[in-house]
Design an enzyme around this catalytic site. Sequence first.
Site, mmCIF file in Angstrom:
data_model
loop_
_atom_site.group_PDB
_atom_site.id
_atom_site.type_symbol
_atom_site.label_atom_id
_atom_site.label_comp_id
_atom_site.label_asym_id
_atom_site.label_seq_id
_atom_site.Cartn_x
_atom_site.Cartn_y
_atom_site.Cartn_z
ATOM 1 N N CYS A 152 -11.759 3.329 4.804
ATOM 2 C CA CYS A 152 -12.373 3.236 3.477
ATOM 3 C C CYS A 152 -11.574 2.269 2.596
ATOM 4 O O CYS A 152 -11.642 1.056 2.786
ATOM 5 C CB CYS A 152 -12.499 4.627 2.861
ATOM 6 S SG CYS A 152 -13.642 4.685 1.453
ATOM 7 N N GLU A 175 -12.564 10.128 10.505
ATOM 8 C CA GLU A 175 -11.849 11.401 10.685
ATOM 9 C C GLU A 175 -12.754 12.620 10.585
ATOM 10 O O GLU A 175 -12.418 13.700 11.080
ATOM 11 C CB GLU A 175 -10.701 11.529 9.666
ATOM 12 C CG GLU A 175 -11.105 11.730 8.217
ATOM 13 C CD GLU A 175 -11.291 10.438 7.432
ATOM 14 O OE1 GLU A 175 -11.149 10.467 6.193
ATOM 15 O OE2 GLU A 175 -11.599 9.405 8.065
ATOM 16 N N HIS A 219 -15.606 6.967 7.183
ATOM 17 C CA HIS A 219 -14.504 7.908 7.424
ATOM 18 C C HIS A 219 -14.626 8.495 8.831
ATOM 19 O O HIS A 219 -15.260 9.539 9.019
ATOM 20 C CB HIS A 219 -14.538 9.041 6.390
ATOM 21 C CG HIS A 219 -14.089 8.627 5.030
ATOM 22 N ND1 HIS A 219 -12.793 8.799 4.583
ATOM 23 C CD2 HIS A 219 -14.757 8.027 4.009
ATOM 24 C CE1 HIS A 219 -12.681 8.330 3.344
ATOM 25 N NE2 HIS A 219 -13.862 7.848 2.969
#
Length: 535
Positions: free
Chosen positions: A381, A509, A507
Amino acid sequence: MTKYIFVTGGVVSSLGKGIVAASLGRLLKNRGLNVTIQKFDPYINVDPGTMSPYQHGEVFVTDDGAETDLDLGHYERFIDINLNKFSNVTTGKIYSTVLKKERRGDYLGGTVQVIPHITNELKDRVYRAGKETNADVVITEIGGTVGDIESLPFLEAIRQMKSDIGRENVMYIHCTLVPYIKAAGELKTKPTQHSVKELRSLGIQPNIIVVRTEMPISQDMKDKIALFCDIDTKAVIECEDADNLYSIPLELQKQGLDKLVCEHMKLACKEAEMSEWKELVNKVSNLSQTITIGLVGKYVELPDAYISVVESLRHAGYAFDTDVKVKWINAEEVTENNIAELTSGTDGIIVPGGFGDRGVEGKIVATKYARENNIPFLGICLGMQVASIEYARNVLGLKGAHSAEIDPSTQYPIIDLLPEQKDVEDLGGTLRLGLYPCKLEEGTKAFEVYQDEVVYERHRHRYEFNNEFRQQMEEQGFVFSGTSPDGRLVEIIELKDHPWFVASQFHPEFKSRPTRPQPLFKGFIGASVEAANQK
């Protein structure tokens, strides 16, 4: 009929209710049941999207774009399901909905009250979670601690559900603390007794008590808790502090937590098959090597702000039989003079997401250091944005290049506001949120790790790479390896002549799992392991 399990907490907050709920969800799923899970947060914010990470930790984003509590990350990682906007409910959301209904005249001129209007709306959110997912079991964690003023409507709503749908369809699990008093050398059950007393005064008798403790508790102590709290001794479940979070489902299974739930709710299902999970726990407990990743962020004093990033690093490490340690580096302290010292002993550098100008220059310095010294790098990001700014400044020579978010008057706005964001005034819930497709360029590192032409990842941003600089950057070796399918938005950038220099606007994750690491993290950790082995 759908069954409903409520997980409450007493004595203190941060007891690990979320881990208990997620572990139970995993056990029930492995019994062949369709499980969904949700978190009720009693704070008055509509969602945590505008809350400081120092206050709340990470904001976890779901596929459908809901900004939610970090516990949803635990739920998804443990149970391996994708949750949605019905999985996180706050007081702010409930009151907002009820007030809108009142303004529309839905209550036919009646006096709007906590009971029944707020409690009915809360119950509706529980039922809706089950209907939307066709779940056999809905697990609902109630945030905060029994005794908090804010929690009272939530506890009243779940109390009513026992009468509404029958005792065998509702179950209450209460998590408490049995503290160890060092001076006395004793564990104390009194806080648990008082917490259960408080819960019972509100009309809720827990069916199971999960006891958090630093050390094993004796059978006599379990008997004492059972006696004072009016439950069976076998329903007192011990949850000792663990080094490996993923071992907790196995510990709870060993004590029969899932069996107790199935017996109470008359759920006819097979035993939980946990062989794959046992393999995971065994692997995590016996990793053969260790690497260190330098995480350069602005919220490093509170690791919970980056909890999904850290877990994703670990998941990727498991794929390489490697224990991944994190070296926390405060971006505000990073300078050209100390970056080598701050990153010493690290095998890779990651720059995760964030908002605002604090620490940005330090992140740019760290990114430059990784690029120039062939250190494996992953940007997420804002991390992708600073990688773009750094390249524009130091390779293209565009001095003063920046993001319009941080320097609105910059001559070279490498990062600019998304066109659809230009007229947006509110901060909450207005970012580009949720799952979007990303088209990958063949022959790139991104394509190599994903092995797919189009992938779907979760986003949370308002600013984006400015296409006015795209050709100029490409001509100088900057690779745009992932874009939106129409080519309008840059999703992934990378460098060719570098062991691993990749950054994404999305993102990654949020989609990592302990048994299925996210591809960008896996590629990054693979390169970091290789770098460590070459030292």
